[in-house]
Design a protein around this motif. Sequence first.
Motif, PDB file in Angstrom:
ATOM      1  N   GLN A   1      30.784  95.488 -11.657  1.00 29.67           N
ATOM      2  CA  GLN A   1      30.378  96.628 -10.822  1.00 29.67           C
ATOM      3  C   GLN A   1      29.350  96.260  -9.744  1.00 29.67           C
ATOM      4  O   GLN A   1      29.518  96.647  -8.595  1.00 29.67           O
ATOM      5  CB  GLN A   1      29.851  97.779 -11.681  1.00 29.67           C
ATOM      6  CG  GLN A   1      30.910  98.352 -12.608  1.00 29.67           C
ATOM      7  CD  GLN A   1      30.402  99.515 -13.430  1.00 29.67           C
ATOM      8  OE1 GLN A   1      29.236  99.886 -13.360  1.00 29.67           O
ATOM      9  NE2 GLN A   1      31.287 100.090 -14.241  1.00 29.67           N
ATOM     10  N   TYR A   2      28.283  95.538 -10.058  1.00 29.10           N
ATOM     11  CA  TYR A   2      27.286  95.258  -9.025  1.00 29.10           C
ATOM     12  C   TYR A   2      27.025  93.765  -8.814  1.00 29.10           C
ATOM     13  O   TYR A   2      26.107  93.401  -8.071  1.00 29.10           O
ATOM     14  CB  TYR A   2      25.959  95.963  -9.344  1.00 29.10           C
ATOM     15  CG  TYR A   2      25.311  95.558 -10.646  1.00 29.10           C
ATOM     16  CD1 TYR A   2      24.461  94.453 -10.699  1.00 29.10           C
ATOM     17  CD2 TYR A   2      25.546  96.280 -11.806  1.00 29.10           C
ATOM     18  CE1 TYR A   2      23.851  94.087 -11.894  1.00 29.10           C
ATOM     19  CE2 TYR A   2      24.935  95.927 -12.988  1.00 29.10           C
ATOM     20  CZ  TYR A   2      24.095  94.828 -13.029  1.00 29.10           C
ATOM     21  OH  TYR A   2      23.502  94.476 -14.213  1.00 29.10           O
ATOM     22  N   GLY A   3      27.769  92.870  -9.433  1.00 29.02           N
ATOM     23  CA  GLY A   3      27.625  91.441  -9.202  1.00 29.02           C
ATOM     24  C   GLY A   3      28.137  91.039  -7.832  1.00 29.02           C
ATOM     25  O   GLY A   3      28.852  91.797  -7.156  1.00 29.02           O
TER      26      GLY A   3
ATOM     27  N   ASN B   1      22.363  81.668 -15.658  1.00 36.08           N
ATOM     28  CA  ASN B   1      21.827  83.002 -15.358  1.00 36.08           C
ATOM     29  C   ASN B   1      22.165  83.436 -13.934  1.00 36.08           C
ATOM     30  O   ASN B   1      22.437  84.613 -13.679  1.00 36.08           O
ATOM     31  CB  ASN B   1      20.314  83.016 -15.576  1.00 36.08           C
ATOM     32  CG  ASN B   1      19.942  83.212 -17.032  1.00 36.08           C
ATOM     33  OD1 ASN B   1      20.020  84.304 -17.563  1.00 36.08           O
ATOM     34  ND2 ASN B   1      19.555  82.128 -17.679  1.00 36.08           N
TER      35      ASN B   1
ATOM     36  N   LEU C   1      25.730  84.334 -13.981  1.00 40.60           N
ATOM     37  CA  LEU C   1      25.910  85.569 -14.734  1.00 40.60           C
ATOM     38  C   LEU C   1      25.746  86.782 -13.831  1.00 40.60           C
ATOM     39  O   LEU C   1      26.473  87.780 -13.959  1.00 40.60           O
ATOM     40  CB  LEU C   1      24.896  85.627 -15.879  1.00 40.60           C
ATOM     41  CG  LEU C   1      24.993  86.829 -16.825  1.00 40.60           C
ATOM     42  CD1 LEU C   1      26.338  86.836 -17.552  1.00 40.60           C
ATOM     43  CD2 LEU C   1      23.846  86.807 -17.822  1.00 40.60           C
ATOM     44  N   PHE C   2      24.813  86.694 -12.878  1.00 40.92           N
ATOM     45  CA  PHE C   2      24.671  87.765 -11.894  1.00 40.92           C
ATOM     46  C   PHE C   2      25.901  87.841 -10.987  1.00 40.92           C
ATOM     47  O   PHE C   2      26.355  88.929 -10.637  1.00 40.92           O
ATOM     48  CB  PHE C   2      23.411  87.542 -11.059  1.00 40.92           C
ATOM     49  CG  PHE C   2      23.334  88.413  -9.840  1.00 40.92           C
ATOM     50  CD1 PHE C   2      23.080  89.773  -9.955  1.00 40.92           C
ATOM     51  CD2 PHE C   2      23.552  87.883  -8.577  1.00 40.92           C
ATOM     52  CE1 PHE C   2      23.024  90.578  -8.833  1.00 40.92           C
ATOM     53  CE2 PHE C   2      23.504  88.677  -7.453  1.00 40.92           C
ATOM     54  CZ  PHE C   2      23.238  90.033  -7.570  1.00 40.92           C
TER      55      PHE C   2
ATOM     56  N   GLU D   1      31.869  91.007  -7.547  1.00 38.86           N
ATOM     57  CA  GLU D   1      32.395  92.370  -7.519  1.00 38.86           C
ATOM     58  C   GLU D   1      32.186  93.027  -6.156  1.00 38.86           C
ATOM     59  O   GLU D   1      33.034  93.791  -5.681  1.00 38.86           O
ATOM     60  CB  GLU D   1      31.721  93.207  -8.607  1.00 38.86           C
ATOM     61  CG  GLU D   1      32.219  92.916 -10.001  1.00 38.86           C
ATOM     62  CD  GLU D   1      33.645  93.400 -10.193  1.00 38.86           C
ATOM     63  OE1 GLU D   1      33.862  94.616 -10.306  1.00 38.86           O
ATOM     64  OE2 GLU D   1      34.562  92.544 -10.212  1.00 38.86           O
TER      65      GLU D   1
ATOM     66  N   TYR E   1      28.956  87.191 -11.792  1.00 41.51           N
ATOM     67  CA  TYR E   1      30.104  87.718 -12.524  1.00 41.51           C
ATOM     68  C   TYR E   1      29.861  89.107 -13.120  1.00 41.51           C
ATOM     69  O   TYR E   1      30.770  89.667 -13.751  1.00 41.51           O
ATOM     70  CB  TYR E   1      30.471  86.769 -13.680  1.00 41.51           C
ATOM     71  CG  TYR E   1      31.044  85.450 -13.227  1.00 41.51           C
ATOM     72  CD1 TYR E   1      32.043  85.385 -12.265  1.00 41.51           C
ATOM     73  CD2 TYR E   1      30.596  84.249 -13.790  1.00 41.51           C
ATOM     74  CE1 TYR E   1      32.576  84.176 -11.867  1.00 41.51           C
ATOM     75  CE2 TYR E   1      31.129  83.040 -13.399  1.00 41.51           C
ATOM     76  CZ  TYR E   1      32.119  83.006 -12.426  1.00 41.51           C
ATOM     77  OH  TYR E   1      32.648  81.808 -12.038  1.00 41.51           O
ATOM     78  N   THR E   2      28.666  89.665 -12.962  1.00 41.62           N
ATOM     79  CA  THR E   2      28.353  90.961 -13.574  1.00 41.62           C
ATOM     80  C   THR E   2      29.284  92.049 -13.041  1.00 41.62           C
ATOM     81  O   THR E   2      29.463  92.180 -11.824  1.00 41.62           O
ATOM     82  CB  THR E   2      26.898  91.345 -13.283  1.00 41.62           C
ATOM     83  OG1 THR E   2      26.042  90.317 -13.795  1.00 41.62           O
ATOM     84  CG2 THR E   2      26.549  92.669 -13.940  1.00 41.62           C
TER      85      THR E   2
ATOM     86  N   ASN F   1      35.966  92.901 -15.281  1.00 46.31           N
ATOM     87  CA  ASN F   1      34.963  92.231 -16.116  1.00 46.31           C
ATOM     88  C   ASN F   1      35.388  90.774 -16.278  1.00 46.31           C
ATOM     89  O   ASN F   1      36.139  90.422 -17.179  1.00 46.31           O
ATOM     90  CB  ASN F   1      34.857  92.922 -17.478  1.00 46.31           C
ATOM     91  CG  ASN F   1      33.708  92.377 -18.301  1.00 46.31           C
ATOM     92  OD1 ASN F   1      33.032  91.433 -17.898  1.00 46.31           O
ATOM     93  ND2 ASN F   1      33.488  92.968 -19.460  1.00 46.31           N
TER      94      ASN F   1
END
Length: 300
Positions: free
Chosen positions: A138-140, A129, A132-133, A143, A135-136, A155
């Motif tokens: 636009q806002y990870g 988890n 996952l944040f 990124e 690799y998210t 993505n």
Amino acid sequence: MPVMRSTPDAGSSQRAVHAWLLLLPALVLLVAFTHWPTLATLIDSFHSTPRGGRAGVWVGLENYAAMVDDPVFWQAVRNNLWFAGATIPLSIGLALIMALWVNERMVGRTWVRMAYFTPTVLPMIAVANVWLFFYTPQYGLLEQITSLLGLPSRNWLGDPATALACVTVVAVWKEAGFFMIFYLAALQTLNPSLKEAAAIEGASRWYFFRRVQWPLLLPTTLFVLVNAVINAFRLVDHLFILTRGGPDNASTLLLYHLYEVGFKFWDTGYAAALTVVLVVALAGVALVQFFVFDKRVHYQ
């Protein structure tokens, strides 16, 4: 003269019975949860999957033939080989570097060791988890870093070209700290006079590592290598959070494919055949490691 016949020692018999009674709980657990499931899985691999209350029938090698013709299986094999080829050397090499560093005298050494080992004790679902944040889109965190560098948004987990690499990074990050503990323990058992003698002779750090430390660390390396290979083929938990084997099976590994076949599609006969193949392959690799590499290991 009457012939004297020896009688069995009652004390030794009692000790033998006592020993078997002490071993009985462990034997029951071993048979019930290891040997019998292994035998049952082997038997189920030659039977069809029970349907609608009907028992499975003998189908011989039909499940194994279906495996040979299964494109998802071969995709999972290729993915797992790539995953193992990346995670095993990276996690072992990083663990060795970290162990060599924290074995030296430094300020805050205890905190550095704890920081390296912390990912190991974290639950894999929690770790997945967190990543996952990262690799998210636009806002990870990843990124945000790439946007500062002027790179386009991507993505990472949704792209077949990068999904498996992202999973590999998470596995290396979690396993390197675990393997570091074994290397650190091995380094601390080395005689300090070896380093002092090398310093007197004017040996560089690299020469001392290559000629002294590394040969003495080979037994630990063999142990870590066996565990790394097993871990590379039993990874399944963080795939549920990160990719679920996608996109288009680009990150499907063997154990995750086995899970989907057995618990998602309920094809237990085919899942049993997959289990047998995976266990046999891992056992063969482990035997090769022990019988081939063990000859090059020097034990103290």
